[in-house]
Design an enzyme around this catalytic site. Structure first.
Site, PDB file in Angstrom:
ATOM      1  N   SER A  27       0.859  -1.185   0.000  1.00 13.67           N
ATOM      2  CA  SER A  27       0.000   0.000   0.000  1.00 13.67           C
ATOM      3  C   SER A  27       0.894   1.232   0.000  1.00 13.67           C
ATOM      4  O   SER A  27       2.034   1.187   0.489  1.00 13.67           O
ATOM      5  CB  SER A  27      -0.889   0.015   1.244  1.00 13.67           C
ATOM      6  OG  SER A  27      -1.510   1.281   1.401  1.00 13.67           O
TER       7      SER A  27
ATOM      8  N   TYR B 201      -2.263  -0.711  10.242  1.00 17.18           N
ATOM      9  CA  TYR B 201      -2.263  -1.024   8.808  1.00 17.18           C
ATOM     10  C   TYR B 201      -1.005  -0.478   8.141  1.00 17.18           C
ATOM     11  O   TYR B 201      -0.348  -1.177   7.363  1.00 17.18           O
ATOM     12  CB  TYR B 201      -3.517  -0.427   8.161  1.00 17.18           C
ATOM     13  CG  TYR B 201      -3.664  -0.723   6.695  1.00 17.18           C
ATOM     14  CD1 TYR B 201      -4.122  -1.958   6.262  1.00 17.18           C
ATOM     15  CD2 TYR B 201      -3.356   0.243   5.736  1.00 17.18           C
ATOM     16  CE1 TYR B 201      -4.268  -2.234   4.907  1.00 17.18           C
ATOM     17  CE2 TYR B 201      -3.506  -0.013   4.387  1.00 17.18           C
ATOM     18  CZ  TYR B 201      -3.958  -1.253   3.973  1.00 17.18           C
ATOM     19  OH  TYR B 201      -4.096  -1.526   2.634  1.00 17.18           O
TER      20      TYR B 201
END
Length: 283
Positions: free
Chosen positions: A166, A179
């Site tokens: 990501s 995350y």
């Protein structure tokens, strides 16, 4: 000279964790379009089998659904047995399982003096159980499937692994520390395991998507009442030079490229697919 194509992928077997999700489905569609045989691995067997049946019917390719928990090695090993019986040796792996959760998310982006009297909305109020679950799903949920599903590649001295990172791994967003930290770990692991396996014929790379609306982040970027972007969602669009969220199919080309022998001398890299987000300084 032969024309460049993805023909080398035909009849190869690929396992994809998280393949029933918004982004995973588009990756499956891309692989099915070039004749890859695909196993969608999901913790929910019914969902995996339903999505697999739909995509198989739509594409005419072989797609099966298999139950497994990416955080349970024995569960993954059982899934591998089923995949080998139904599809043959595994040639490729996409580690797509992941996501965020409200329990690992702070309510405020930055602390100010008023936050000191309301610490439960800040970093100090995070519950470790939620943090641990999100970190484990994204990092350990990449490590364990790699440990299990690359065994056939070792035997055949050829294979490709694609991890899903990501842009949070490079520029951590506010509010989602677990995350962001996990995806940074995925990048580091991608480089480490790529070096570790380089001489036994297995390539390992990653894609770092920019901002896509998924089931896991919808609560952060959309206003449920109006259907418009939340202030956070609008901020993301404003800081993405192309001025929009990505569409899941935007990942298809990069997926096929990194799995194919077209990229046979590429290993240990992370490719951003982000609409220019990583290039923009905010001014």
């Amino acid at each position: 000279m032969k024309p460049i194509s993805f023909s080398d992928l035909e009849n190869k077997v690929c396992v994809i964790t998280g393949g029933a999700g918004v982004i995973g489905v588009e990756m499956v569609k891309a692989m099915a379009s070039v004749g890859v045989k695909i196993a969608i691995v999901d913790i929910n067997k019914d969902v995996a089998m339903k999505v697999a049946a739909e995509l198989s019917k739509e594409s005419g390719s072989i797609v099966i659904g298999v139950e497994a928990n990416v955080l349970d090695k024995s569960s993954l090993e059982n899934a591998k047995t089923i995949i080998n019986e139904q599809l043959g040796d595994i040639d490729m792996l996409i580690n797509g399982a992941g996501g965020n959760h409200p329990t690992a998310t702070t309510k405020v982006e930055q602390m100010d003096e008023s936050s000191i009297d309301n610490l439960e909305d800040t970093f100090y109020g995070l519950e470790m159980d939620g943090f641990d679950k999100v970190f484990a799903l994204n990092f350990k949920g990449t490590l364990l499937p790699t440990m299990v599903f690359t065994k056939d590649m070792l035997k055949n001295k050829k294979g490709a692994v694609l991890n899903i990172s990501s842009m949070n791994s490079y520029k951590p967003l506010t509010k989602i520390p677990a995350y962001s930290a996990a995806k940074a770990s995925v990048n580091n692991f991608t480089e480490w395991i790529a070096v570790h396996l380089a001489k036994v014929g297995i390539r390992v790379n990653a894609i770092a998507p920019g901002f896509f609306i998924t089931n896991q982040n919808r609560f952060l970027v959309m206003d449920e009442k109006t259907g418009n972007f939340s202030p956070r969602g609008q901020k993301i669009v404003d800081n993405t030079p192309m001025g929009k969220f990505g569409e899941p199919e935007d990942l298809q080309g990069t997926t096929l490229f990194l799995l194919s022998d077209i990229s046979s001398f590429i290993t240990g890299i992370v490719i951003p697919v982000d609409g220019g987000y990583s290039a923009f300084g905010g001014v």
